[in-house]
Design a protein around this motif. Structure first.
Motif, PDB file in Angstrom:
ATOM      1  N   TYR A 263       2.260   1.068   5.789  1.00 11.87           N
ATOM      2  CA  TYR A 263       1.935   2.189   6.714  1.00 11.87           C
ATOM      3  C   TYR A 263       3.134   3.080   6.171  1.00 11.87           C
ATOM      4  CZ  TYR A 263      -0.411  -1.015   9.845  1.00 11.87           C
ATOM      5  OH  TYR A 263      -1.521  -1.961  10.545  1.00 11.87           O
ATOM      6  N   GLU A 264       2.766   4.453   6.428  1.00 16.98           N
ATOM      7  CA  GLU A 264       3.764   5.607   6.403  1.00 16.98           C
ATOM      8  C   GLU A 264       3.535   6.441   7.597  1.00 16.98           C
ATOM      9  OE1 GLU A 264       3.295   7.551   2.764  1.00 16.98           O
ATOM     10  OE2 GLU A 264       3.364   5.961   1.175  1.00 16.98           O
ATOM     11  N   LEU A 265       4.588   7.024   8.082  1.00 20.28           N
ATOM     12  CA  LEU A 265       4.715   7.629   9.382  1.00 20.28           C
ATOM     13  C   LEU A 265       4.532   9.026   8.914  1.00 20.28           C
ATOM     14  CD1 LEU A 265       7.824   6.534  11.460  1.00 20.28           C
ATOM     15  CD2 LEU A 265       5.369   5.499  11.360  1.00 20.28           C
ATOM     16  N   ASP A 266       3.374   9.488   9.879  1.00 23.45           N
ATOM     17  CA  ASP A 266       3.053  11.176   9.623  1.00 23.45           C
ATOM     18  C   ASP A 266       4.104  11.798  10.391  1.00 23.45           C
ATOM     19  OD1 ASP A 266       2.293  11.051  12.272  1.00 23.45           O
ATOM     20  OD2 ASP A 266       0.180  10.923  12.117  1.00 23.45           O
ATOM     21  N   GLN A 267       3.772  13.221  10.512  1.00 23.37           N
ATOM     22  CA  GLN A 267       4.892  14.021  11.070  1.00 23.37           C
ATOM     23  C   GLN A 267       4.964  13.608  12.496  1.00 23.37           C
ATOM     24  OE1 GLN A 267       6.347  16.772   9.531  1.00 23.37           O
ATOM     25  NE2 GLN A 267       5.623  15.569   7.794  1.00 23.37           N
ATOM     26  N   ASN A 268       4.088  13.185  13.375  1.00 22.92           N
ATOM     27  CA  ASN A 268       4.152  12.845  14.646  1.00 22.92           C
ATOM     28  C   ASN A 268       4.723  11.290  14.747  1.00 22.92           C
ATOM     29  OD1 ASN A 268       2.962  15.566  15.674  1.00 22.92           O
ATOM     30  ND2 ASN A 268       1.099  14.514  15.162  1.00 22.92           N
ATOM     31  N   LEU A 269       5.110  10.893  13.752  1.00 25.34           N
ATOM     32  CA  LEU A 269       5.640   9.483  13.799  1.00 25.34           C
ATOM     33  C   LEU A 269       4.568   8.589  14.150  1.00 25.34           C
ATOM     34  CD1 LEU A 269       9.157  10.063  15.251  1.00 25.34           C
ATOM     35  CD2 LEU A 269       8.615  10.227  12.863  1.00 25.34           C
ATOM     36  N   VAL A 270       3.499   8.557  13.994  1.00 25.57           N
ATOM     37  CA  VAL A 270       2.283   7.802  13.877  1.00 25.57           C
ATOM     38  C   VAL A 270       2.048   7.074  12.831  1.00 25.57           C
ATOM     39  CG1 VAL A 270      -0.220   7.396  14.518  1.00 25.57           C
ATOM     40  CG2 VAL A 270       1.241   9.141  15.692  1.00 25.57           C
ATOM     41  N   PRO A 271       2.169   5.944  12.583  1.00 25.93           N
ATOM     42  CA  PRO A 271       1.933   5.025  11.378  1.00 25.93           C
ATOM     43  C   PRO A 271       0.411   5.164  10.745  1.00 25.93           C
ATOM     44  CG  PRO A 271       2.187   3.649  13.232  1.00 25.93           C
ATOM     45  CD  PRO A 271       2.507   4.843  13.747  1.00 25.93           C
ATOM     46  N   ARG A 272       0.449   5.402   9.670  1.00 25.52           N
ATOM     47  CA  ARG A 272      -1.069   5.796   9.023  1.00 25.52           C
ATOM     48  C   ARG A 272      -1.004   4.812   7.655  1.00 25.52           C
ATOM     49  NH1 ARG A 272      -3.756   8.443  12.717  1.00 25.52           N
ATOM     50  NH2 ARG A 272      -2.611  10.398  13.399  1.00 25.52           N
ATOM     51  N   ILE A 273      -2.158   4.101   7.745  1.00 32.59           N
ATOM     52  CA  ILE A 273      -2.432   3.160   6.568  1.00 32.59           C
ATOM     53  C   ILE A 273      -2.427   4.023   5.348  1.00 32.59           C
ATOM     54  CG2 ILE A 273      -4.096   1.580   5.409  1.00 32.59           C
ATOM     55  CD1 ILE A 273      -5.098   0.729   8.222  1.00 32.59           C
ATOM     56  N   ALA A 274      -1.452   3.436   4.430  1.00 31.26           N
ATOM     57  CA  ALA A 274      -1.551   3.913   3.257  1.00 31.26           C
ATOM     58  C   ALA A 274      -1.684   3.009   2.096  1.00 31.26           C
ATOM     59  CB  ALA A 274      -0.178   4.773   3.031  1.00 31.26           C
ATOM     60  N   ALA A 275      -1.845   3.446   0.669  1.00 29.41           N
ATOM     61  CA  ALA A 275      -1.865   2.420  -0.557  1.00 29.41           C
ATOM     62  C   ALA A 275      -0.385   1.575  -0.574  1.00 29.41           C
ATOM     63  CB  ALA A 275      -2.204   3.345  -1.656  1.00 29.41           C
ATOM     64  N   MET A 276      -0.659   0.203  -0.635  1.00 30.28           N
ATOM     65  CA  MET A 276       0.761  -0.363  -0.955  1.00 30.28           C
ATOM     66  C   MET A 276       1.299  -0.460  -2.422  1.00 30.28           C
ATOM     67  SD  MET A 276       0.983  -4.525   0.102  1.00 30.28           S
ATOM     68  CE  MET A 276       0.429  -4.341   1.665  1.00 30.28           C
ATOM     69  N   PRO A 277       2.402  -0.070  -2.397  1.00 33.53           N
ATOM     70  CA  PRO A 277       3.032   0.186  -3.789  1.00 33.53           C
ATOM     71  C   PRO A 277       2.897  -1.490  -4.397  1.00 33.53           C
ATOM     72  CG  PRO A 277       4.452   1.124  -1.944  1.00 33.53           C
ATOM     73  CD  PRO A 277       3.377   0.405  -1.440  1.00 33.53           C
ATOM     74  N   ASP A 278       2.799  -1.332  -5.915  1.00 30.54           N
ATOM     75  CA  ASP A 278       2.867  -2.595  -6.506  1.00 30.54           C
ATOM     76  C   ASP A 278       3.845  -3.478  -6.294  1.00 30.54           C
ATOM     77  OD1 ASP A 278       0.404  -1.841  -7.736  1.00 30.54           O
ATOM     78  OD2 ASP A 278       1.153  -1.154  -9.373  1.00 30.54           O
ATOM     79  N   ALA A 279       5.164  -3.093  -6.128  1.00 36.24           N
ATOM     80  CA  ALA A 279       6.424  -3.782  -6.036  1.00 36.24           C
ATOM     81  C   ALA A 279       6.271  -4.623  -4.667  1.00 36.24           C
ATOM     82  CB  ALA A 279       7.710  -2.747  -6.127  1.00 36.24           C
ATOM     83  N   VAL A 280       5.831  -3.846  -3.608  1.00 41.14           N
ATOM     84  CA  VAL A 280       5.582  -4.564  -2.221  1.00 41.14           C
ATOM     85  C   VAL A 280       4.559  -5.634  -2.324  1.00 41.14           C
ATOM     86  CG1 VAL A 280       5.145  -4.005   0.114  1.00 41.14           C
ATOM     87  CG2 VAL A 280       6.471  -2.308  -1.081  1.00 41.14           C
TER      88      VAL A 280
END
Length: 535
Positions: free
Chosen positions: A367-384
């Protein structure tokens, strides 16, 4: 033999086909005839049931039969060879059944020393005042050894089942059922495993006839490495087989967890550092939060502002974040954000990177937090993603392990000595080693002879039953000749291995007259669990 006998003690047995087994073996003589017994029957005294067996039928246990008026032992006794680590020794007889003293028998002293007589098929001695079916002398490094071999009849016995899974199987102390009958209970969970206690004397003898029969049949199947279907009150349905992955609610388990949520944080914290701003490892028992955890603090990570539901323990460790279940980390949640209460706006920042992962790596979301601090699903980095895959790599395969636990402190000791307490004391003094089918056992401390053994290391079909009901299991006591003499053993019944191979058993009624030789289990020691040598 194709039919069962009906037994007189009232067990509700039905006639049916008997499993095909190689080479029935003739017993030398039957028990004395009862005055009430029909002339075409033979009484078998191998167990307390005392079946009166009609011609052409087997006893209720399927271990003995009446063939043309003779009592026969259906199965041969199993010998182990060291072929697993010495292919040149005993290769010609491996996995074969031969009569004792057969003309084709190899008379090679070196080869004979590479044989071990097990209790599988050895027969029981009921009443137990008779010497054990086999009391065999042998040599080890020029030291005289004795092995006392029998099939014990166990009412006081159970199976402890270790199930490697995070899935919730059922509340602790819940009843475990087979065919609707209570056959055991859920016991305390251990690290990464759920535990069951199945069988036991109270289920075998303390309930209804049906409960006893179902319990006995379930135990027989488990011991013989067959699949058993179970249900847990308030929990899951299971299919369990020793050495195989458990099936929980119709799904075959794949992985045992790498550790609890806190342990997973400790293992992988350095690998997440610089790639994630926060990591939550979801676990039914201890959920870990990286930046609060000591591992994150040692790396200099700054707090993320994430607030987790549940009861906080030490920093970065949370209990009771959700109810137990079959979802993420053994909880009942399907959406990991359900355990996130909020993000502190004074600490959290837009763009913050959050990994939520389970203790097996089977569940993971970035997840990455948007401007309202809501977690949004995002593409997982290869290292993670690589760290998530490494969690899975570090998980051992999910298995069901079945341990037989039996009390051998009763009358079967009389088959070894006229003073049974001396055998018990010698075992506790480590003068005698106990094996089950040649497999090493753990002897519990305290009184009696309570042994535990992994059934996967025993020969196939090591267990039988008698319809009292009780379990029949092999057991062997090995010691030096001097130790056997000192504990008051039946010295007049000791026979050399060479004599046994040449002539078969002579001193005990009901002992088999044929043997089957198989290679020892590769994980078992050779010689099988001998006691420490003098000096």
């Amino acid at each position: 033999m194709t039919e069962h006998t009906k037994v007189d003690f009232g067990a509700e047995r039905v006639d049916g086909e008997t499993a095909s087994t190689p080479g029935p073996t003739v017993l030398e003589k039957a028990a004395p005839r009862s005055e009430r017994m029909a002339s075409n029957k033979i009484e078998c005294n191998a167990c307390p049931v005392l079946c009166q067996i009609s011609e052409g039928r087997t006893g209720a246990c399927d271990r003995y039969a009446n063939a043309d008026g003779r009592l026969i032992r259906v199965d041969p006794v199993v010998f182990l060879s060291r072929a697993a680590d010495s292919p040149e020794a005993i290769t010609s007889n491996a996995d074969t059944t031969v009569e004792f003293g057969a003309s084709s028998e190899v008379r090679d002293p070196v080869a004979e020393q590479a044989l071990f007589v097990t209790g599988v098929g050895a027969s029981s001695t009921y009443p137990d005042y008779k010497p054990a079916p086999f009391i065999v002398s042998s040599k080890r490094d020029d030291v005289d050894m004795v092995t006392v071999v029998t099939e014990g009849i166990f009412s006081y016995c159970s199976f402890k089942v270790k199930i490697d899974t995070d899935r919730f199987l059922g509340p602790e102390q819940s009843n475990v059922r087979c065919h609707g009958e209570i056959v055991g209970h859920v016991t305390t969970a251990e690290y990464g495993s759920q535990m069951l206690s199945l069988g036991g004397v109270h289920h075998l003898t303390g309930g209804s006839k049906k409960e006893g029969r179902v319990t006995c049949d379930m135990m027989l199947a488990l011991g013989n490495k067959e699949a058993v279907e179970l249900t847990i009150d308030g929990g899951a349905s299971l299919v369990i087989r020793a050495g195989a992955a458990p099936i929980v609610d119709g799904v075959e388990e794949q992985r045992m967890r790498v550790g609890c949520g806190s342990a997973t944080i400790g293992i992988f914290a350095k690998q997440w550092f610089g790639h994630a701003d926060e990591v939550v490892v979801v676990d039914d028992h201890i959920t870990g939060v990286l930046t609060e955890h000591q591992a994150g603090r040692c790396l200099g990570m700054t707090p993320s502002g994430l607030k987790i539901r549940g009861r906080k323990s030490t920093p970065g460790r949370y209990f009771q974040v959700a109810n137990p279940g079959t979802g993420w980390g053994g909880t009942d949640i399907q959406d990991p954000l359900a355990i996130v209460e909020s993000f502190d706006p004074a600490v959290a920042k837009p763009g913050m990177r959050l990994l939520m992962v389970s203790t097996t790596g089977e569940h993971a979301q970035w997840y990455e937090l948007d401007q309202n601090l809501v977690p949004r699903i995002a593409a997982m980095p290869d290292a993670v993603r690589g760290t998530v895959e490494r969690i899975g790599e570090n998980c051992e395969p999910s298995l069901a392990t079945v341990l037989f636990l039996g009390g051998a402190g009763g009358s079967l000791r009389a088959g070894a000595t006229e003073n049974p307490v001396l055998l018990t004391r010698a075992i506790k003094q480590r003068l005698v080693n106990v094996t089950c089918g040649g497999a090493p056992t753990y002897v519990w401390p305290g009184g009696g002879i309570t042994v535990m053994v992994d059934v996967s290391r025993m020969p196939d079909r090591s267990f039988g039953t008698v319809p009292t009901p009780a379990i029949v299991a092999p057991i062997e006591f090995t010691m030096t000749y001097d130790a056997y003499r000192d504990l008051g053993g039946h010295l007049d019944a000791v026979r050399s291995l060479e004599s046994v191979l040449a002539n078969g058993p002579e001193h005990t009624e009901g002992a088999p007259l044929a043997r089957r030789t198989i290679a020892r289990h590769p994980d078992n020691p050779w010689p099988p669990a001998m006691p420490p040598m003098p000096g």
